[in-house]
Design a protein around this motif. Sequence first.
Motif, short mmCIF file in Angstrom:
data_model
loop_
_atom_site.label_atom_id
_atom_site.label_comp_id
_atom_site.label_asym_id
_atom_site.label_seq_id
_atom_site.Cartn_x
_atom_site.Cartn_y
_atom_site.Cartn_z
N THR A 83 0.84 -1.21 0.00
CA THR A 83 0.00 0.00 0.00
C THR A 83 0.87 1.25 0.00
O THR A 83 0.58 2.25 -0.68
N LEU A 86 2.16 1.63 -3.36
CA LEU A 86 1.11 2.13 -4.25
C LEU A 86 0.93 3.63 -4.08
O LEU A 86 0.72 4.38 -5.06
N GLN A 99 -1.50 -3.18 -7.16
CA GLN A 99 -2.88 -3.32 -6.71
C GLN A 99 -3.33 -4.76 -6.78
O GLN A 99 -4.04 -5.24 -5.88
N HIS A 100 -2.93 -5.46 -7.82
CA HIS A 100 -3.28 -6.89 -7.95
C HIS A 100 -2.68 -7.69 -6.79
O HIS A 100 -3.34 -8.57 -6.21
N ASP A 103 -4.69 -6.96 -3.73
CA ASP A 103 -5.97 -7.70 -3.75
C ASP A 103 -5.75 -9.17 -3.41
O ASP A 103 -6.55 -9.78 -2.69
#
Length: 242
Positions: A83, A86, A99-100, A103
């Motif tokens: 995070t 990101l 992001q993948h 997730d």
Amino acid sequence: MTPSRETLPALLELQGVDSQLLTTLARAKELQSSERVAALMTRRTRAIAAARELDAGQRAAQDAVARAEAKVSEIQTRIDRDTERLNTGGTSKDLMGIQHQIDTLLAQRGRAEEEQLSAMDHAEEVAADRERKQPLLRAADAEARAAVAERDAELTRLREEHARLGAERSRLAAGIADAPLLERYDRLRTARGGGRIAVARWENGTCGACGTRLSPADAAALEATPDSAVPQCPECSAMLVL
């Protein structure tokens, strides 16, 4: 009266002590092979084993909770790191990849949290089961310990009583001057495996050793035993004090 006949009352007293000695030995043997104590000790052994199993089960459950918590914490650390990456920005492709990954980690964290909850529920069940069973296991242990302590205390008392009676027997035997009659008494007492009554009273036509009530003729013959002989029961051979 011959010396032998005069010795019979002393032998009768000696017989009383010998009977008490046999009683103490029999009771000690009974205690040492007590089925009740053996059963309680077996129950205690099983209780100890069960308590150890419960303790091991609780430790295993707690370890499982710790592993599950560590797994969730590890995944969360990776999520936090990704995070942060990101949030620092980057190319569109890099950001999509991060992001993948986030997730994927979130899905892993969800499964890990489910495993954690399951481990915690199991640990609570194990702890509750242990809490329910421990009083019974402690009671089994306490009951066995009490029974052993009670048995050992009585065995100690019996050993002391046996020693006292042994000294009393030695004193009484030393006071009997008629050695042949004393030997005869001991032979009768120890015959056929021992424990026999070698001398008893003759009362109301009945032998005090075996309880046989003689016929009038046999009783008369016994009571007519000459002073030079020792009266004996025709049934059990015990010497009789007329």
